[in-house]
Design a protein around this motif. Structure first.
Motif, PDB file in Angstrom:
ATOM      1  N   PRO A 121       0.829  -1.206   0.000  1.00 22.53           N
ATOM      2  CA  PRO A 121       0.000   0.000   0.000  1.00 22.53           C
ATOM      3  C   PRO A 121       0.868   1.263   0.000  1.00 22.53           C
ATOM      4  O   PRO A 121       1.806   1.386   0.775  1.00 22.53           O
ATOM      5  CB  PRO A 121      -0.795  -0.120   1.301  1.00 22.53           C
ATOM      6  N   PHE A 162      -4.143   6.763  -3.402  1.00 23.93           N
ATOM      7  CA  PHE A 162      -3.808   5.505  -2.736  1.00 23.93           C
ATOM      8  C   PHE A 162      -3.743   4.435  -3.809  1.00 23.93           C
ATOM      9  O   PHE A 162      -4.643   4.327  -4.641  1.00 23.93           O
ATOM     10  CB  PHE A 162      -4.871   5.132  -1.690  1.00 23.93           C
ATOM     11  N   LYS A 164      -1.916   0.270  -4.670  1.00 24.84           N
ATOM     12  CA  LYS A 164      -1.157  -0.893  -4.224  1.00 24.84           C
ATOM     13  C   LYS A 164      -0.220  -1.284  -5.353  1.00 24.84           C
ATOM     14  O   LYS A 164      -0.637  -1.391  -6.501  1.00 24.84           O
ATOM     15  CB  LYS A 164      -2.076  -2.041  -3.849  1.00 24.84           C
TER      16      LYS A 164
END
Length: 157
Positions: free
Chosen positions: A75, A113, A115
């Motif tokens: 993350p 955000f 990953k």
């Protein structure tokens, strides 16, 4: 044309205008800057994307865990208060360094955000580094980095 059809078509047309304008203002960096996606180092990828720049070491915050237990989904958070045109993300752990480039819309907020998939760091304890570059509307470039380790086999031990 009856009133219901007219209203339905009108609403659809008005809803499509912002999406069309947004698509026209976006840049496809994979098509326009293909060398950035083949670059093996962060420096080469930045140069292929933006040219020979000297970004300021401020204005962009990159957060990631110090030790990522799962290299398949690390993350990462990127934030900035800069009025930016684009934000690019790079890493030095996988064979190709460029990860993503975001076109920031007018009055957009840089609070992303994502990953990332990263291979494990080397056995000598070397850190990987994730770098974010924000291209400001003022013509300057801003940089943020974070160092991390990715545990082997998806566990911290």
């Amino acid at each position: 044309m009856n009133r219901r059809k007219f209203l339905g078509v009108s609403v659809l047309a008005v809803a499509a205008i912002p999406a069309t304008l947004s698509a026209l203002s976006s840049i496809d960096f994979r098509a326009t800057k293909p060398d950035a996606w083949k670059a093996k180092t962060v420096e080469d990828a930045i140069k292929a994307l933006y040219g020979d720049i000297k970004p300021e070491e401020s204005g962009v915050t990159v957060k990631a865990p110090k030790v990522a237990s799962n290299g398949g989904a690390v993350p990462v958070t990127i934030k900035s208060d800069i009025d930016a045109k684009t934000v690019a993300v790079f890493q030095n752990m996988d064979p190709e360094s460029a990860v993503a480039v975001f076109n920031v819309p007018e009055n957009g907020i840089v609070d992303y955000f994502l990953k990332m998939k990263l291979k494990a760091t080397d056995a000598n304890g070397g850190n990987g580094v994730i770098t974010a570059i924000a291209e400001g509307k003022d013509g300057k470039f801003y940089k943020g980095t974070v160092a991390l380790q990715v545990a082997k086999g998806g566990c911290e031990g």
